[in-house]
Structures are given as structure tokens and as C-alpha cells.
Write a protein that holds these residues in place. Structure first.
Motif, PDB file in Angstrom:
ATOM      1  N   VAL A 163       0.870  -1.181   0.000  1.00  0.00           N
ATOM      2  CA  VAL A 163       0.000   0.000   0.000  1.00  0.00           C
ATOM      3  C   VAL A 163       0.903   1.225   0.000  1.00  0.00           C
ATOM      4  CG1 VAL A 163      -1.772   1.297   1.245  1.00  0.00           C
ATOM      5  CG2 VAL A 163      -1.809  -1.221   1.283  1.00  0.00           C
ATOM      6  N   LEU A 164       0.665   2.125  -0.952  1.00  0.00           N
ATOM      7  CA  LEU A 164       1.426   3.371  -1.029  1.00  0.00           C
ATOM      8  C   LEU A 164       0.581   4.511  -0.475  1.00  0.00           C
ATOM      9  CD1 LEU A 164       3.462   5.503  -1.919  1.00  0.00           C
ATOM     10  CD2 LEU A 164       2.734   5.152  -4.282  1.00  0.00           C
ATOM     11  N   VAL A 165       1.066   5.122   0.581  1.00  0.00           N
ATOM     12  CA  VAL A 165       0.427   6.307   1.146  1.00  0.00           C
ATOM     13  C   VAL A 165       1.199   7.527   0.639  1.00  0.00           C
ATOM     14  CG1 VAL A 165      -0.179   7.548   3.257  1.00  0.00           C
ATOM     15  CG2 VAL A 165      -0.356   5.043   3.183  1.00  0.00           C
ATOM     16  N   MET A 166       0.560   8.323  -0.204  1.00  0.00           N
ATOM     17  CA  MET A 166       1.223   9.516  -0.735  1.00  0.00           C
ATOM     18  C   MET A 166       1.375  10.557   0.370  1.00  0.00           C
ATOM     19  SD  MET A 166       2.025   9.029  -3.909  1.00  0.00           S
ATOM     20  CE  MET A 166       2.474  10.727  -4.305  1.00  0.00           C
ATOM     21  N   THR A 167       2.590  11.088   0.498  1.00  0.00           N
ATOM     22  CA  THR A 167       2.859  12.112   1.510  1.00  0.00           C
ATOM     23  C   THR A 167       3.084  13.486   0.865  1.00  0.00           C
ATOM     24  OG1 THR A 167       5.109  11.155   1.535  1.00  0.00           O
ATOM     25  CG2 THR A 167       3.653  10.622   3.376  1.00  0.00           C
ATOM     26  N   VAL A 168       2.687  13.575  -0.411  1.00  0.00           N
ATOM     27  CA  VAL A 168       2.496  14.846  -1.126  1.00  0.00           C
ATOM     28  C   VAL A 168       1.337  14.608  -2.099  1.00  0.00           C
ATOM     29  CG1 VAL A 168       4.928  15.592  -1.037  1.00  0.00           C
ATOM     30  CG2 VAL A 168       4.098  14.290  -3.019  1.00  0.00           C
ATOM     31  N   GLU A 169       0.811  15.682  -2.700  1.00  0.00           N
ATOM     32  CA  GLU A 169      -0.146  15.512  -3.785  1.00  0.00           C
ATOM     33  C   GLU A 169       0.614  14.987  -5.001  1.00  0.00           C
ATOM     34  OE1 GLU A 169      -3.344  15.670  -3.945  1.00  0.00           O
ATOM     35  OE2 GLU A 169      -3.727  16.494  -1.945  1.00  0.00           O
ATOM     36  N   PRO A 170       0.148  13.891  -5.608  1.00  0.00           N
ATOM     37  CA  PRO A 170       0.905  13.337  -6.729  1.00  0.00           C
ATOM     38  C   PRO A 170       0.913  14.273  -7.928  1.00  0.00           C
ATOM     39  CG  PRO A 170      -1.218  12.228  -6.491  1.00  0.00           C
ATOM     40  CD  PRO A 170      -1.055  13.119  -5.301  1.00  0.00           C
ATOM     41  N   GLY A 171       2.023  14.257  -8.646  1.00  0.00           N
ATOM     42  CA  GLY A 171       2.114  15.043  -9.864  1.00  0.00           C
ATOM     43  C   GLY A 171       3.462  15.690 -10.093  1.00  0.00           C
ATOM     44  N   PHE A 172       4.119  16.111  -9.022  1.00  0.00           N
ATOM     45  CA  PHE A 172       5.397  16.795  -9.177  1.00  0.00           C
ATOM     46  C   PHE A 172       6.357  16.390  -8.069  1.00  0.00           C
ATOM     47  CE2 PHE A 172       2.342  19.453 -11.347  1.00  0.00           C
ATOM     48  CZ  PHE A 172       2.997  19.772 -12.530  1.00  0.00           C
ATOM     49  N   GLY A 173       7.644  16.329  -8.389  1.00  0.00           N
ATOM     50  CA  GLY A 173       8.655  16.061  -7.386  1.00  0.00           C
ATOM     51  C   GLY A 173       9.012  17.317  -6.624  1.00  0.00           C
ATOM     52  N   GLY A 174       9.724  17.125  -5.512  1.00  0.00           N
ATOM     53  CA  GLY A 174      10.252  18.262  -4.773  1.00  0.00           C
ATOM     54  C   GLY A 174       9.269  18.976  -3.871  1.00  0.00           C
ATOM     55  N   GLN A 175       8.099  18.381  -3.629  1.00  0.00           N
ATOM     56  CA  GLN A 175       7.112  19.033  -2.769  1.00  0.00           C
ATOM     57  C   GLN A 175       7.425  18.803  -1.283  1.00  0.00           C
ATOM     58  OE1 GLN A 175       2.845  18.767  -3.985  1.00  0.00           O
ATOM     59  NE2 GLN A 175       3.587  17.252  -5.438  1.00  0.00           N
ATOM     60  N   ALA A 176       6.787  19.624  -0.448  1.00  0.00           N
ATOM     61  CA  ALA A 176       7.000  19.527   0.996  1.00  0.00           C
ATOM     62  C   ALA A 176       6.266  18.315   1.562  1.00  0.00           C
ATOM     63  CB  ALA A 176       6.537  20.794   1.689  1.00  0.00           C
ATOM     64  N   PHE A 177       6.917  17.622   2.469  1.00  0.00           N
ATOM     65  CA  PHE A 177       6.388  16.437   3.151  1.00  0.00           C
ATOM     66  C   PHE A 177       5.156  16.796   3.980  1.00  0.00           C
ATOM     67  CE2 PHE A 177       6.573  13.848   7.100  1.00  0.00           C
ATOM     68  CZ  PHE A 177       6.443  12.583   6.555  1.00  0.00           C
TER      69      PHE A 177
END
Length: 219
Positions: A130-144
Motif C-alpha cells: 500500500v502506497l500512502v502519498m505524503t504529497v499531492e501526486p504530480g510533481f517532485g520536490g514538494q513539501a512532506f
């Protein structure tokens, strides 16, 4: 505890070299985006097929795409050892997970930050991760997003109740300053992009992240 560097932060003009730089990792995390499910376009099956020929580590495909029921199984068929689809986009996640597994890959389901875990807990017998996204998916480099840790903990508790070995992956803003929070909450597979590729020595960054979570175990 497994480290899965994201090539989203790598040099796309030198991907064979960038994969070689992470040969000490457990996986190479490849983000596939279709500019529909998420507002970004990255790479697709032909590039993944090329990566599979040269990668020194198994490839973990994270499909941020619409209609994964149709488009996800070919990634497993091509040789990706782990294929992740988003539950928000899948019409029939049970059948899809079974098709991925039938091709010899691990099947994984991903949840965006705004997607609650509880409605999908019943799918645990069908998936390997199970993958829990810890940013909104779509772009790298976002804040945790530290407020996702209770969701990670809830997934871990469901896995405990369910039994069996289901990995819990976190993806987004994972770095030396956040990875231990993720491990404490219950994650055991860590996707890191800029934290691995953002400095000169990718192998040293992988080793540092691994050291930080060594000793964290989950029953």
C-alpha cells in the motif's frame, strides 16, 4: 526497510547512468504520469521497457494514470517487479491486482492524501503493498505532509489485523529529516527523489537514509 529512489529527480538525458548510481538501493521508483489523472506528463511504457533492460535493481512503477485497469498490466508483463495503481482511478481494483500478480509482479495500491484508508482496507488480501502519498501526486520536490502519518499508522494496524506480509510505502518529501517519522508510523518502503539525487553522491545518500531507519521494525 527498503529504499526506492525516484528517478523523477534524476537526469532524464542520462537515465542508464542515473540507474547505475543507485545500484545499492532496493528498487528504482519510476513515476508514470499521463497529464490526466495528475497535471504532469512524464514517461510511459516504451521508456520503462528501455529502463528494464539496463536497471541494476528491480523497477517499481507508480502509475498516476487514468484507466489503470487497461494500462497497468502491460507494465507487469514488460518486467516491472512492482506495479502500483491508484485506487481513485481503478474501476475494478480486485481484478486489476490479480492481473498484475498473474504477470509475476507485486501488485500495489496507492492513495492520494485526500483519500481515506478505511474504504479500501478490505483490498489487503489482493495486494502486496500500500502506497500512502505524503504529497499531492504530480510533481517532485514538494513539501512532506506530516499529517499523513496517522494514515500510515492506520494502514499498519490493518496489516497487523489482516496478517500476511504487505509492505507500506511512503512517497513524497521523504528525506533524512522525515524518514524516521515515516518508519515510526509504520512504513517500510521509502521513496526518495531529491534526497537521493539532489546531491553529488547518490550511493552515500541511500546509505544515510538506510542507516536512519535501521533498527525500526514492525510486527
Amino acid at each position: 526497510m527498503q529504499i526506492s529512489p525516484s528517478i523523477l529527480s534524476a537526469d532524464f538525458a542520462n537515465l542508464e547512468h542515473e540507474l547505475d548510481a543507485i545500484r545499492s538501493a532496493d528498487w528504482a521508483h519510476v513515476d508514470v504520469m499521463d497529464n490526466h489523472f495528475v497535471p504532469n506528463l512524464t514517461l510511459g511504457l516504451p521508456v520503462v521497457e528501455a529502463l528494464l533492460k539496463v536497471s541494476p535493481v528491480p523497477i517499481d512503477c507508480h502509475l498516476m494514470i487514468e484507466n489503470p485497469d487497461r494500462w497497468a498490466p502491460p507494465y507487469a508483463e514488460a518486467g516491472a517487479k512492482s506495479v502500483t495503481f491508484h485506487v481513485e482511478a481503478a474501476n475494478d481494483p480486485v481484478t486489476l491486482a490479480r492481473e498484475i500478480r498473474a504477470q509475476g509482479a507485486r501488485a500495489s495500491m496507492a492513495l492520494k492524501p485526500g483519500t481515506p484508508w478505511e474504504p479500501y482496507a478490505e483490498l489487503l488480501p489482493e495486494v502486496d503493498m500500500v502506497l500512502v502519498m505524503t504529497v499531492e501526486p504530480g510533481f517532485g520536490g514538494q513539501a512532506f505532509m506530516a499529517d499523513m502519518m496517522p494514515k500510515v499508522a492506520a494502514v499498519r494496524e490493518s496489516v497487523r489485523r489482516h496478517g500476511g506480509e504487505v509492505w507500506i510505502q511512503v512517497d513524497g518529501g521523504v528525506s533524512a529529516s522525515t524518514i524516521e517519522q515515516c518508519a515510526d508510523a509504520g512504513a517500510d518502503v521509502f521513496v526518495a527523489g531529491s534526497a537521493v539525487y539532489g546531491a553529488d553522491d547518490a550511493a552515500a545518500n541511500i546509505a544515510r537514509l538506510r542507516d536512519l531507519v535501521r533498527g525500526h521494525t514492525h510486527p
